[in-house]
Design a protein around this motif. Structure first.
Motif, PDB file in Angstrom:
ATOM      1  N   GLU A   1       0.835  -1.203   0.000  1.00  0.00           N
ATOM      2  CA  GLU A   1       0.000   0.000   0.000  1.00  0.00           C
ATOM      3  C   GLU A   1       0.866   1.248   0.000  1.00  0.00           C
ATOM      4  OE1 GLU A   1      -2.069   3.033   2.794  1.00  0.00           O
ATOM      5  OE2 GLU A   1      -0.476   1.665   3.342  1.00  0.00           O
TER       6      GLU A   1
ATOM      7  N   ARG B   1      -3.828   4.566  -2.162  1.00  0.00           N
ATOM      8  CA  ARG B   1      -5.024   5.100  -1.512  1.00  0.00           C
ATOM      9  C   ARG B   1      -4.859   6.564  -1.153  1.00  0.00           C
ATOM     10  NH1 ARG B   1      -5.571   5.524   3.974  1.00  0.00           N
ATOM     11  NH2 ARG B   1      -3.781   4.945   5.212  1.00  0.00           N
TER      12      ARG B   1
ATOM     13  N   LEU C   1     -11.629  -0.413  -2.110  1.00  0.00           N
ATOM     14  CA  LEU C   1     -10.500  -1.154  -1.558  1.00  0.00           C
ATOM     15  C   LEU C   1     -10.910  -2.565  -1.159  1.00  0.00           C
ATOM     16  CD1 LEU C   1      -8.697   1.526   0.642  1.00  0.00           C
ATOM     17  CD2 LEU C   1      -7.946   0.580  -1.537  1.00  0.00           C
TER      18      LEU C   1
END
Length: 91
Positions: free
Chosen positions: A25, A61, A71
């Protein structure tokens, strides 16, 4: 040196938990994370010294939690792809 430390930690976790995949991420619009994500993608594919690359889901994100549904869908699809890969390997 910090990137190498993070890579070593990911490798340790993959080995310790016998991970089928890795979720990587990063924050959207963050230059530093963007560069590291590119390096990590190549490293996860080639640098773990395993017979085949570790499947990786890369998530970019926002700072806000506005897209949680999107997500969730991406995570579910990644997990399903890992399950399908396992089933095909056992067939």
């Amino acid at each position: 040196a910090k990137i190498d430390q993070r890579h070593a930690e990911v490798k340790r976790l993959v080995d310790e938990f016998h991970a089928d995949g890795v979720i990587y991420e990063n924050m959207k619009f963050c230059e530093y994370w963007g560069y590291e994500r590119a390096i990590a993608a190549k490293w996860l594919a080639e640098g773990l010294n395993v017979p085949s690359a570790i499947p990786t889901c890369q998530i970019e994100r926002d700072y806000a939690n506005a897209a949680t549904g999107q997500l969730r869908t991406r995570f579910q699809a990644f997990v399903e792809s890992l399950e399908i890969k396992k089933l095909q390997a056992n067939a």
